[in-house]
Design an enzyme around this catalytic site. Structure first.
Site, PDB file in Angstrom:
ATOM      1  N   ASP A 194       0.859  -1.180   0.000  1.00 57.37           N
ATOM      2  CA  ASP A 194       0.000   0.000   0.000  1.00 57.37           C
ATOM      3  C   ASP A 194       0.897   1.232   0.000  1.00 57.37           C
ATOM      4  O   ASP A 194       2.126   1.115   0.014  1.00 57.37           O
ATOM      5  CB  ASP A 194      -0.951  -0.002   1.201  1.00 57.37           C
ATOM      6  CG  ASP A 194      -2.286   0.674   0.879  1.00 57.37           C
ATOM      7  OD1 ASP A 194      -2.257   1.794   0.328  1.00 57.37           O
ATOM      8  OD2 ASP A 194      -3.351   0.089   1.176  1.00 57.37           O
TER       9      ASP A 194
ATOM     10  N   HIS B 251     -13.010  -0.988  -7.352  1.00 56.91           N
ATOM     11  CA  HIS B 251     -14.235  -0.176  -7.387  1.00 56.91           C
ATOM     12  C   HIS B 251     -13.972   1.282  -7.014  1.00 56.91           C
ATOM     13  O   HIS B 251     -14.846   2.141  -7.193  1.00 56.91           O
ATOM     14  CB  HIS B 251     -15.333  -0.788  -6.511  1.00 56.91           C
ATOM     15  CG  HIS B 251     -15.165  -0.578  -5.041  1.00 56.91           C
ATOM     16  ND1 HIS B 251     -16.242  -0.579  -4.173  1.00 56.91           N
ATOM     17  CD2 HIS B 251     -14.066  -0.381  -4.275  1.00 56.91           C
ATOM     18  CE1 HIS B 251     -15.807  -0.366  -2.932  1.00 56.91           C
ATOM     19  NE2 HIS B 251     -14.504  -0.262  -2.974  1.00 56.91           N
TER      20      HIS B 251
END
Length: 356
Positions: free
Chosen positions: A223, A261
């Site tokens: 990340d 998404h």
């Protein structure tokens, strides 16, 4: 005959008005639920060990007894909406309030729990952009409703506001707690894998669940550097700061849980191509995606409605979207993948396995 027609039209009009009232005031239910979490009502009922009366609840919450009627009215709405239930208590004049499966998911320290997730969604940074949605749709700027509300994009806001970042990351970790249920149903997805990279894995909630279930599987959580900066490595779980648009480490499998998404189709293409490169040298290489798949034909009305709520939230916050199977298929083909398999999971999400 004319009188009956007028009567029917009147009934239709007032039914339509009632339906509109329900939609207009949907936010009231959300705010009542937020208040219940703020006061700790689910945990108070749970700790009581049995259904709790109104007077017992008011006392446990340390609320002035003069406000008992207000608490009663709050609980009436939350009982009606299914968050709590009411039941007759033997030898008590008052009815008691009890937990439902829904409110059991809102207990703070139980696993799985949606308490932190709900707190993240109820944060003003998530709720405020909806107020700007209409104005944003008229704008020609390449931005989001979130930027209209806060003057910066969502991820930058998280970097510059540590309090929101903390709440948001805790919410994502609590959502990953549901992965324990997925593990029991989908173990075969991870059989035979030696290495896995959880891209956009945050604080590692999902990867921790996977690494505990499969101790021989070497997991890496990738990340942004500020997200994983304070995370500690273990024997089979490592944390790596990086940019998924630039490079993804090689592995047998890449996991993308609720990442795509948040992205536009163009951004998805870039990430999917990087994922394909990362698994290119593995004979077992595949991409594991956990996302919503909209299916208006097969899903119940309430499930489709919840998925469309998510779609609006992604559009407002980050210019992302929820997709149906055909949209997913097009993304995979354009990124160079050959085939995929979709397995609906419990709730709203599906597990998608994608192969080069």
């Amino acid at each position: 005959m004319e009188g009956k027609q007028l009567e029917q039209k009147g009934e239709e009009m007032f039914q339509a008005q009632a339906d509109l009232f329900k939609h207009i005031f949907n936010f009231v239910g959300s705010m009542c639920l937020k208040s219940a979490l703020q006061m700790g009502i689910p945990d108070t009922i749970f700790n009581h060990g049995k259904p709790i009366t109104l007077s017992q609840l008011v006392s446990a919450l340390k609320i002035n007894p003069s406000r008992s009627n207000y608490v009663h009215r709050l609980m009436s709405l939350l009982v009606h909406s299914g968050i709590f239930s009411s039941t007759k208590i033997p030898n008590e004049e008052e009815e008691g309030y009890d937990l439902t499966p829904c409110s059991r998911l809102l207990l703070k320290d139980k696993i799985p729990s949606m308490f932190a997730y709900a707190q993240a969604v109820f944060h003003p940074a998530v709720m405020s952009p909806g107020q700007f949605l209409g104005d944003w749709l008229y704008s020609d700027k390449d931005s989001t409703a979130f930027q209209s509300a806060f003057g910066m994009e969502f991820w930058r806001y998280g970097r510059e506001n540590p309090e929101f970042s903390r709440v948001f990351n805790k919410g994502m970790i609590s959502d990953s707690g549901m992965m324990n249920l997925v593990m029991r149903e989908c173990k075969s997805v991870f059989w035979g894998l030696k290495t896995l990279v959880d891209v956009g894995g945050g604080k590692g909630g999902a990867a921790m669940a996977i690494s505990e279930e499969f101790p021989d599987l070497k997991c890496t959580v990738m990340d942004l550097p500020h997200v994983v900066a304070d995370m500690k490595d273990s024997d089979n779980l490592k944390f790596l700061g990086g940019d998924m648009f630039q490079c993804i480490p090689s592995a047998d499998a890449i996991l993308l849980k609720l990442v795509l998404h948040t992205l536009s189709d163009e951004e998805c293409q870039k990430v999917l191509k990087k994922c394909r490169e990362a698994i290119a040298n593995s004979s077992k290489g595949k991409l594991i995606i956990i996302e919503i798949v909209i299916n208006k034909e097969k899903d119940k009305h309430e499930i489709t409605e919840a998925k469309l709520y998510f779609d609006m939230m992604m559009m407002s916050l980050v210019n992302g979207k929820e997709r149906d199977e055909n949209e997913w298929k097009n993304l995979f083909i354009q990124a160079g993948f050959n085939h995929y398999n979709i397995t609906p999971l419990f709730g709203l999400r599906s597990l998608i396995e994608v192969y080069p």
